[in-house]
Write a protein that holds these residues in place. Structure first.
Motif, PDB file in Angstrom:
ATOM      1  N   THR A 192      19.681   5.415  56.873  1.00  0.00           N
ATOM      2  CA  THR A 192      18.733   4.829  55.939  1.00  0.00           C
ATOM      3  C   THR A 192      18.940   5.463  54.581  1.00  0.00           C
ATOM      4  OG1 THR A 192      16.389   4.544  55.398  1.00  0.00           O
ATOM      5  CG2 THR A 192      16.971   6.516  56.655  1.00  0.00           C
ATOM      6  N   THR A 193      18.826   4.665  53.532  1.00  0.00           N
ATOM      7  CA  THR A 193      18.947   5.180  52.174  1.00  0.00           C
ATOM      8  C   THR A 193      17.598   5.177  51.461  1.00  0.00           C
ATOM      9  OG1 THR A 193      19.549   2.957  51.382  1.00  0.00           O
ATOM     10  CG2 THR A 193      21.348   4.464  51.945  1.00  0.00           C
ATOM     11  N   ARG A 194      16.506   5.002  52.224  1.00  0.00           N
ATOM     12  CA  ARG A 194      15.169   4.987  51.646  1.00  0.00           C
ATOM     13  C   ARG A 194      14.596   6.405  51.592  1.00  0.00           C
ATOM     14  NH1 ARG A 194      12.148  -0.441  53.772  1.00  0.00           N
ATOM     15  NH2 ARG A 194      13.860  -1.879  53.373  1.00  0.00           N
ATOM     16  N   VAL A 195      13.696   6.630  50.635  1.00  0.00           N
ATOM     17  CA  VAL A 195      13.003   7.917  50.544  1.00  0.00           C
ATOM     18  C   VAL A 195      11.636   7.737  51.194  1.00  0.00           C
ATOM     19  CG1 VAL A 195      12.104   9.701  49.015  1.00  0.00           C
ATOM     20  CG2 VAL A 195      14.236   8.509  48.432  1.00  0.00           C
ATOM     21  N   GLY A 196      11.581   8.023  52.488  1.00  0.00           N
ATOM     22  CA  GLY A 196      10.349   7.862  53.240  1.00  0.00           C
ATOM     23  C   GLY A 196      10.107   6.415  53.614  1.00  0.00           C
ATOM     24  N   GLY A 197       9.049   6.199  54.377  1.00  0.00           N
ATOM     25  CA  GLY A 197       8.685   4.845  54.780  1.00  0.00           C
ATOM     26  C   GLY A 197       9.493   4.351  55.962  1.00  0.00           C
ATOM     27  N   GLY A 198       9.196   3.123  56.357  1.00  0.00           N
ATOM     28  CA  GLY A 198       9.867   2.530  57.502  1.00  0.00           C
ATOM     29  C   GLY A 198      11.198   1.897  57.129  1.00  0.00           C
ATOM     30  N   HIS A 199      11.743   1.126  58.074  1.00  0.00           N
ATOM     31  CA  HIS A 199      13.002   0.435  57.855  1.00  0.00           C
ATOM     32  C   HIS A 199      12.967  -0.853  58.667  1.00  0.00           C
ATOM     33  CE1 HIS A 199      17.262  -0.533  57.691  1.00  0.00           C
ATOM     34  NE2 HIS A 199      17.420   0.416  56.783  1.00  0.00           N
ATOM     35  N   PRO A 200      13.337  -1.985  58.050  1.00  0.00           N
ATOM     36  CA  PRO A 200      13.261  -3.258  58.774  1.00  0.00           C
ATOM     37  C   PRO A 200      14.173  -3.330  59.987  1.00  0.00           C
ATOM     38  CG  PRO A 200      14.444  -3.527  56.695  1.00  0.00           C
ATOM     39  CD  PRO A 200      13.808  -2.166  56.662  1.00  0.00           C
ATOM     40  N   GLY A 201      15.201  -2.481  60.029  1.00  0.00           N
ATOM     41  CA  GLY A 201      16.090  -2.488  61.177  1.00  0.00           C
ATOM     42  C   GLY A 201      15.587  -1.675  62.354  1.00  0.00           C
ATOM     43  N   TYR A 202      14.566  -0.863  62.129  1.00  0.00           N
ATOM     44  CA  TYR A 202      14.007  -0.012  63.189  1.00  0.00           C
ATOM     45  C   TYR A 202      12.794  -0.749  63.742  1.00  0.00           C
ATOM     46  CZ  TYR A 202      12.763   4.392  65.495  1.00  0.00           C
ATOM     47  OH  TYR A 202      12.474   5.370  66.427  1.00  0.00           O
ATOM     48  N   LEU A 203      12.978  -1.487  64.845  1.00  0.00           N
ATOM     49  CA  LEU A 203      11.957  -2.418  65.293  1.00  0.00           C
ATOM     50  C   LEU A 203      11.948  -2.545  66.816  1.00  0.00           C
ATOM     51  CD1 LEU A 203      13.801  -5.119  66.115  1.00  0.00           C
ATOM     52  CD2 LEU A 203      13.854  -5.404  63.642  1.00  0.00           C
ATOM     53  N   VAL A 204      10.912  -3.201  67.307  1.00  0.00           N
ATOM     54  CA  VAL A 204      10.856  -3.650  68.695  1.00  0.00           C
ATOM     55  C   VAL A 204      10.683  -5.156  68.677  1.00  0.00           C
ATOM     56  CG1 VAL A 204       9.944  -1.495  69.627  1.00  0.00           C
ATOM     57  CG2 VAL A 204       8.357  -3.252  68.820  1.00  0.00           C
ATOM     58  N   ARG A 205      11.073  -5.807  69.773  1.00  0.00           N
ATOM     59  CA  ARG A 205      11.042  -7.272  69.845  1.00  0.00           C
ATOM     60  C   ARG A 205      10.360  -7.696  71.146  1.00  0.00           C
ATOM     61  NH1 ARG A 205      14.538 -10.678  67.123  1.00  0.00           N
ATOM     62  NH2 ARG A 205      15.848  -8.862  66.637  1.00  0.00           N
ATOM     63  N   THR A 206       9.557  -8.720  71.061  1.00  0.00           N
ATOM     64  CA  THR A 206       8.905  -9.233  72.267  1.00  0.00           C
ATOM     65  C   THR A 206       9.936  -9.855  73.201  1.00  0.00           C
ATOM     66  OG1 THR A 206       8.452 -11.327  71.153  1.00  0.00           O
ATOM     67  CG2 THR A 206       6.704  -9.650  71.099  1.00  0.00           C
ATOM     68  N   ASP A 207       9.582  -9.978  74.468  1.00  0.00           N
ATOM     69  CA  ASP A 207      10.485 -10.555  75.478  1.00  0.00           C
ATOM     70  C   ASP A 207      10.767 -12.027  75.198  1.00  0.00           C
ATOM     71  OD1 ASP A 207      10.592  -8.163  76.787  1.00  0.00           O
ATOM     72  OD2 ASP A 207       9.119  -8.695  78.315  1.00  0.00           O
ATOM     73  N   PRO A 208      11.887 -12.533  75.710  1.00  0.00           N
ATOM     74  CA  PRO A 208      12.187 -13.959  75.522  1.00  0.00           C
ATOM     75  C   PRO A 208      11.166 -14.834  76.252  1.00  0.00           C
ATOM     76  CG  PRO A 208      13.754 -12.943  77.042  1.00  0.00           C
ATOM     77  CD  PRO A 208      12.955 -11.835  76.437  1.00  0.00           C
ATOM     78  N   VAL A 209      10.927 -16.026  75.689  1.00  0.00           N
ATOM     79  CA  VAL A 209       9.950 -16.950  76.296  1.00  0.00           C
ATOM     80  C   VAL A 209      10.630 -18.076  77.056  1.00  0.00           C
ATOM     81  CG1 VAL A 209       8.172 -16.445  74.605  1.00  0.00           C
ATOM     82  CG2 VAL A 209       9.835 -18.238  74.116  1.00  0.00           C
ATOM     83  N   GLY A 210      11.916 -18.137  77.000  1.00  0.00           N
ATOM     84  CA  GLY A 210      12.659 -19.175  77.707  1.00  0.00           C
ATOM     85  C   GLY A 210      14.121 -18.806  77.776  1.00  0.00           C
ATOM     86  N   GLU A 211      14.940 -19.801  78.008  1.00  0.00           N
ATOM     87  CA  GLU A 211      16.371 -19.539  78.122  1.00  0.00           C
ATOM     88  C   GLU A 211      17.009 -19.208  76.776  1.00  0.00           C
ATOM     89  OE1 GLU A 211      18.330 -22.697  80.112  1.00  0.00           O
ATOM     90  OE2 GLU A 211      17.227 -22.440  81.995  1.00  0.00           O
ATOM     91  N   ASP A 212      16.414 -19.719  75.697  1.00  0.00           N
ATOM     92  CA  ASP A 212      16.922 -19.410  74.351  1.00  0.00           C
ATOM     93  C   ASP A 212      16.447 -18.007  73.961  1.00  0.00           C
ATOM     94  OD1 ASP A 212      17.609 -19.173  71.707  1.00  0.00           O
ATOM     95  OD2 ASP A 212      17.000 -21.205  71.166  1.00  0.00           O
TER      96      ASP A 212
END
Length: 350
Positions: A192-212
């Protein structure tokens, strides 16, 4: 190994005795200024009226050819200004730099009676604090100071993180520790090149809802610094010193700054750095308990009586643990109200 009986003995003949308990003085915002900048020096007395801590910065943000000017500027501010209840701190240059010895020698002997805390960057372990501890004692004795200058460490390296508990307990002078996210990120090889704070790439994702696998899945940005701040808070509380969030570099993004400061506040930090005047009010707002939280805390304490047993208040169970939590909020509110008339009014402490 030193005897525990000697821990609170002065480290130099004629130096003031070490403190046995770190006083809690409101320090919601540690406001940085560059003492080599004449415009900032001129504004320092007025800024001091708006902040809990005014810090003359001698380290990274000051160009190498301005180091001596910054040191002289801070001496001038210390000699010519009265700060009232506002604390005067400094961040000296790193211990491996060619400037730090002159920083400490000049500041302690010239304005040691005005300095409350010396912030030491890039602390790697207890050995760094031991060096500063002994040197400060010698300089205090030379200057004839009646009270010791306290020390604040910045957590900026992987080694410092690994040794954070021993750093926190390295000296009776230890006042607190701040997170230094930019240098720590580099030391850890974080991407990360940010000074503090979060990062959009550091995330969690909900489970898939179908085949897609890409459809209908929500993501939530996570806090890169949650573990680090929590561990720093534990180390500080264990040794009776104070934890702080450090800088938030995106001055324009006041919303994200407030969010990051609030995360740190909820985790136990007592304040954060302000790098620009716009961040002063954010820190004041975030690190002061909300009036409704203060009213609730006082109500629980009052209705719990001696603090034992359990009661139901508005359908919520309250017991001795609840009272302990509420005392944290109520006591902080009382301490802040004693300094801030506006908060005293909001908290009902007039």
């Amino acid at each position: 190994m030193r005897s525990a009986k000697d821990f609170f003995a002065p480290l130099a003949v004629g130096a003031p005795p070490p403190v046995r308990e770190i006083p809690f003085t409101p320090s919601r915002m540690i406001h940085f200024f560059d003492p080599s900048n004449e415009k900032m020096v001129a504004k320092a007395p007025d800024i001091a009226k708006k902040v809990d801590v005014l810090l003359g910065n001698l380290e990274d943000a000051v160009r190498a050819d301005n180091k001596e000017a910054a040191r002289a500027g801070l001496v001038r501010v210390g000699k010519e200004s009265e700060f009232g209840a506002t604390q005067l701190w400094t961040r000296v240059n790193s211990l491996d730099s060619p400037w730090v010895l002159d920083d400490l020698t000049t500041l302690v002997t010239e304005i040691g009676d005005k300095l409350d805390v010396i912030m030491v960057p890039k602390v790697e372990g207890a050995q760094d604090i031991h060096y500063v501890d002994r040197l400060l004692a010698q300089l205090e004795a030379r200057a004839g100071l009646s009270r010791p200058i306290l020390v604040h460490a910045i957590l900026e390296t992987a080694s410092g993180m690994a040794n954070v508990e021993e750093i926190a307990g390295a000296s009776p002078r230890m006042q607190g520790i701040s997170l230094g996210p930019a240098d720590l990120a580099a030391s850890r090889r974080m991407k990360t090149t940010r000074v503090g704070g979060g990062h959009p790439g550091y995330l969690v994702r909900t489970d898939p809802v179908g085949e897609d696998l890409s459809e209908g899945r929500t993501t939530y940005q996570q806090d890169l610094w949650h573990y680090t701040v929590a561990r720093m808070v534990d180390a500080c509380v264990m040794h009776g010193i104070l934890p702080y969030y450090g800088p938030f570099g995106d001055i324009q993004d006041t919303v994200a700054c407030e969010d990051q400061f609030r995360n740190a506040f909820l985790l136990g930090c007592v304040g954060a750095w302000s790098l620009h005047p716009v961040q002063i009010e954010i820190a004041r707002k975030v690190f002061s308990p909300a009036p409704e939280d203060v009213r609730w805390a006082k109500r629980v304490i009052a209705e719990m009586g001696d603090g034992t047993g359990a009661v139901m208040i508005d359908g919520k169970m309250q017991d001795d643990a609840s009272v302990k939590q509420c005392r944290v909020v109520a006591e902080l509110a009382d301490q802040l109200a004693a300094r801030d008339p506006e908060l005293a009014k909001e908290y009902g402490n007039e």
